[in-house]
Design a protein around this motif. Structure first.
Motif, PDB file in Angstrom:
ATOM      1  N   ALA A   1      11.365   2.690  -3.832  1.00 40.33           N
ATOM      2  CA  ALA A   1      12.474   3.579  -4.476  1.00 40.33           C
ATOM      3  C   ALA A   1      12.841   4.731  -3.946  1.00 40.33           C
ATOM      4  CB  ALA A   1      12.136   3.716  -5.903  1.00 40.33           C
ATOM      5  N   THR A   2      11.816   5.442  -3.086  1.00 41.49           N
ATOM      6  CA  THR A   2      12.247   6.590  -2.406  1.00 41.49           C
ATOM      7  C   THR A   2      12.347   6.588  -0.866  1.00 41.49           C
ATOM      8  OG1 THR A   2       9.707   6.924  -2.263  1.00 41.49           O
ATOM      9  CG2 THR A   2      10.924   7.777  -4.318  1.00 41.49           C
ATOM     10  N   GLN A   3      11.925   5.628  -0.355  1.00 39.91           N
ATOM     11  CA  GLN A   3      12.139   5.832   1.144  1.00 39.91           C
ATOM     12  C   GLN A   3      13.636   5.272   1.387  1.00 39.91           C
ATOM     13  OE1 GLN A   3       8.619   4.130   3.318  1.00 39.91           O
ATOM     14  NE2 GLN A   3       8.010   6.075   3.571  1.00 39.91           N
ATOM     15  N   ARG A   4      14.627   6.171   1.307  1.00 41.16           N
ATOM     16  CA  ARG A   4      15.905   5.629   1.581  1.00 41.16           C
ATOM     17  C   ARG A   4      16.787   6.254   2.211  1.00 41.16           C
ATOM     18  NH1 ARG A   4      16.738   4.431  -4.166  1.00 41.16           N
ATOM     19  NH2 ARG A   4      18.930   4.270  -3.642  1.00 41.16           N
ATOM     20  N   ALA A   5      16.343   7.151   2.921  1.00 42.22           N
ATOM     21  CA  ALA A   5      17.186   8.012   3.931  1.00 42.22           C
ATOM     22  C   ALA A   5      16.815   7.627   5.516  1.00 42.22           C
ATOM     23  CB  ALA A   5      16.923   9.309   3.984  1.00 42.22           C
TER      24      ALA A   5
ATOM     25  N   TYR B   1       7.196   5.157   7.053  1.00 40.64           N
ATOM     26  CA  TYR B   1       6.343   4.056   7.131  1.00 40.64           C
ATOM     27  C   TYR B   1       5.829   3.670   5.611  1.00 40.64           C
ATOM     28  CZ  TYR B   1       6.293   5.656  11.906  1.00 40.64           C
ATOM     29  OH  TYR B   1       6.637   5.888  13.218  1.00 40.64           O
ATOM     30  N   PRO B   2       6.338   2.546   5.134  1.00 36.12           N
ATOM     31  CA  PRO B   2       5.859   2.277   3.833  1.00 36.12           C
ATOM     32  C   PRO B   2       4.295   2.145   3.574  1.00 36.12           C
ATOM     33  CG  PRO B   2       7.512   0.640   4.794  1.00 36.12           C
ATOM     34  CD  PRO B   2       7.138   1.406   5.956  1.00 36.12           C
TER      35      PRO B   2
ATOM     36  N   GLY C   1       1.961   4.029   5.025  1.00 40.07           N
ATOM     37  CA  GLY C   1       1.854   5.096   4.955  1.00 40.07           C
ATOM     38  C   GLY C   1       1.903   5.965   3.731  1.00 40.07           C
ATOM     39  N   CYS C   2       3.270   5.587   3.289  1.00 39.14           N
ATOM     40  CA  CYS C   2       3.657   6.190   1.709  1.00 39.14           C
ATOM     41  C   CYS C   2       2.754   5.507   0.755  1.00 39.14           C
ATOM     42  CB  CYS C   2       5.140   5.705   1.670  1.00 39.14           C
ATOM     43  SG  CYS C   2       5.902   6.288  -0.013  1.00 39.14           S
ATOM     44  N   VAL C   3       2.552   4.367   0.879  1.00 38.23           N
ATOM     45  CA  VAL C   3       1.838   3.697  -0.259  1.00 38.23           C
ATOM     46  C   VAL C   3       0.278   4.364  -0.264  1.00 38.23           C
ATOM     47  CG1 VAL C   3       0.680   1.509  -1.104  1.00 38.23           C
ATOM     48  CG2 VAL C   3       3.010   1.540  -0.554  1.00 38.23           C
ATOM     49  N   SER C   4      -0.247   4.223   0.908  1.00 41.92           N
ATOM     50  CA  SER C   4      -1.609   4.790   0.917  1.00 41.92           C
ATOM     51  C   SER C   4      -1.553   6.328   0.354  1.00 41.92           C
ATOM     52  CB  SER C   4      -2.062   5.068   2.517  1.00 41.92           C
ATOM     53  OG  SER C   4      -3.271   5.713   2.644  1.00 41.92           O
ATOM     54  N   ASP C   5      -0.711   7.182   0.656  1.00 44.86           N
ATOM     55  CA  ASP C   5      -0.610   8.636   0.232  1.00 44.86           C
ATOM     56  C   ASP C   5      -0.400   8.583  -1.236  1.00 44.86           C
ATOM     57  OD1 ASP C   5      -0.707   9.704   2.860  1.00 44.86           O
ATOM     58  OD2 ASP C   5       1.383   9.939   3.139  1.00 44.86           O
ATOM     59  N   CYS C   6       0.406   7.768  -1.772  1.00 46.88           N
ATOM     60  CA  CYS C   6       0.859   7.653  -3.127  1.00 46.88           C
ATOM     61  C   CYS C   6      -0.639   7.367  -3.745  1.00 46.88           C
ATOM     62  CB  CYS C   6       1.643   6.570  -3.387  1.00 46.88           C
ATOM     63  SG  CYS C   6       2.206   6.218  -5.211  1.00 46.88           S
ATOM     64  N   GLU C   7      -1.190   6.347  -3.565  1.00 51.37           N
ATOM     65  CA  GLU C   7      -2.493   5.938  -4.090  1.00 51.37           C
ATOM     66  C   GLU C   7      -3.478   6.968  -4.328  1.00 51.37           C
ATOM     67  OE1 GLU C   7      -2.996   3.438  -5.709  1.00 51.37           O
ATOM     68  OE2 GLU C   7      -1.493   1.813  -4.991  1.00 51.37           O
ATOM     69  N   HIS C   8      -3.492   7.770  -3.198  1.00 51.18           N
ATOM     70  CA  HIS C   8      -4.509   9.036  -3.318  1.00 51.18           C
ATOM     71  C   HIS C   8      -3.897  10.089  -4.039  1.00 51.18           C
ATOM     72  CE1 HIS C   8      -6.260   6.673   0.112  1.00 51.18           C
ATOM     73  NE2 HIS C   8      -7.503   7.257  -0.358  1.00 51.18           N
ATOM     74  N   ASP C   9      -2.649  10.569  -3.724  1.00 51.84           N
ATOM     75  CA  ASP C   9      -2.023  11.719  -4.297  1.00 51.84           C
ATOM     76  C   ASP C   9      -0.919  11.667  -5.187  1.00 51.84           C
ATOM     77  OD1 ASP C   9      -3.884  13.200  -2.768  1.00 51.84           O
ATOM     78  OD2 ASP C   9      -2.650  12.961  -0.875  1.00 51.84           O
ATOM     79  N   GLY C  10      -0.391  10.609  -5.440  1.00 48.57           N
ATOM     80  CA  GLY C  10       0.583  10.484  -6.336  1.00 48.57           C
ATOM     81  C   GLY C  10       0.500  10.920  -7.824  1.00 48.57           C
ATOM     82  N   ALA C  11       1.549  11.336  -8.503  1.00 49.72           N
ATOM     83  CA  ALA C  11       1.305  12.165  -9.727  1.00 49.72           C
ATOM     84  C   ALA C  11       0.783  10.840 -10.617  1.00 49.72           C
ATOM     85  CB  ALA C  11       2.474  12.252 -10.265  1.00 49.72           C
ATOM     86  N   GLY C  12       1.242   9.717 -10.642  1.00 49.26           N
ATOM     87  CA  GLY C  12       0.738   8.522 -11.537  1.00 49.26           C
ATOM     88  C   GLY C  12      -0.641   8.378 -11.486  1.00 49.26           C
TER      89      GLY C  12
ATOM     90  N   LYS D   1      10.939  13.030   6.802  1.00 49.27           N
ATOM     91  CA  LYS D   1      10.388  11.929   5.797  1.00 49.27           C
ATOM     92  C   LYS D   1      11.590  11.989   4.653  1.00 49.27           C
ATOM     93  CE  LYS D   1       5.413  11.998   6.444  1.00 49.27           C
ATOM     94  NZ  LYS D   1       4.264  12.162   5.706  1.00 49.27           N
ATOM     95  N   SER D   2      11.580  10.764   4.107  1.00 47.20           N
ATOM     96  CA  SER D   2      12.626  10.953   3.050  1.00 47.20           C
ATOM     97  C   SER D   2      12.296  11.542   1.892  1.00 47.20           C
ATOM     98  CB  SER D   2      12.902   9.357   2.387  1.00 47.20           C
ATOM     99  OG  SER D   2      13.753   8.475   3.587  1.00 47.20           O
ATOM    100  N   ARG D   3      13.046  12.379   1.285  1.00 49.28           N
ATOM    101  CA  ARG D   3      12.855  13.309   0.149  1.00 49.28           C
ATOM    102  C   ARG D   3      14.193  13.088  -0.859  1.00 49.28           C
ATOM    103  NH1 ARG D   3       8.399  12.692   1.488  1.00 49.28           N
ATOM    104  NH2 ARG D   3       7.072  14.459   2.043  1.00 49.28           N
TER     105      ARG D   3
END
Length: 207
Positions: free
Chosen positions: A47-51, A57-58, A60-71, A102-104
């Motif tokens: 939903a966010t890597q759109r720019a 890199y999907p 890398g994004c998923v790995s970062d999200c699993e460690h630091d994502g708000a959810g 990176k997409s923001r």
């Protein structure tokens, strides 16, 4: 009594059934692009890597999200995280831009972002809204400021809320500290800012 011929027929039938089940499983796996259902982080990154940025890199994004994502950091807020992901997904690609390659998200989904931050930390709603206010006035992306709303010095939460509440309705200064020629009396929310900085260990209010 089971004869040898009957046993052979039964064995042949079982063998055929096994082949049939294996074939069905193979067809199912080939027809389903997600042999493993996508995770919340897969959905968030999609939903966010759109720019179309260089560092999007999907994996890398998923790995970062699993460690630091708000959810992940705040399990009690997962439903609000889902609502934010849905808001991002419904936003056109033009709602995202490259920041540090990176997409923001731009200034979109304010209500959802503020609600998620408030769930994570009491008072963070005003902080996020203040980030949007400053970003809009200064032509910047609110995401970097927003990340700091989740983790101010714990002992200074009341001071942070007081400053954010004041700054939300104050004129915004877009220059650097080195360029700032205003006197303390001309700086909006000066007392609240000094109190926050002193609480965080930066200086002495008596100075």
């Amino acid at each position: 009594m089971t004869t040898g011929k009957q046993r052979r027929r039964r064995q042949a039938a079982l063998a055929l059934a096994g082949v049939a089940l294996a074939f069905v499983g193979l067809v199912s796996a080939c027809s389903d692009p997600y042999a493993i259902p996508p995770t919340d982080c897969d959905d968030f990154c999609y939903a966010t890597q759109r720019a179309g940025c260089d560092e999007d890199y999907p994996e890398g994004c998923v790995s970062d999200c699993e460690h630091d994502g708000a959810g992940r950091r705040y399990p009690k807020c997962v439903e609000l995280w889902h609502e934010l992901t849905a808001c991002y997904r419904a936003t056109p690609d033009s709602g995202f831009e490259c920041v540090a390659d990176k997409s923001r998200p731009r200034d979109i989904c304010l209500s959802e972002r503020a609600a998620l931050a408030e769930c994570a930390r009491e008072g963070a709603d005003s902080c996020v809204r203040n980030c949007f206010h400053s970003a809009t006035e200064c032509g910047k992306n609110p995401a970097e400021c927003e990340e700091g709303c989740y983790a101010p010095p714990q002992a200074c939460n009341a001071e942070q809320i007081a400053y954010d509440t004041c700054a939300l309705n104050a004129p915004v200064y877009c220059g650097t500290p080195e360029e700032d020629t205003r006197s303390p009396e001309q700086i909006p929310c000066y007392d609240e800012l000094v109190t926050l900085l002193v609480c965080a260990g930066f200086g002495d209010k008596s100075e």
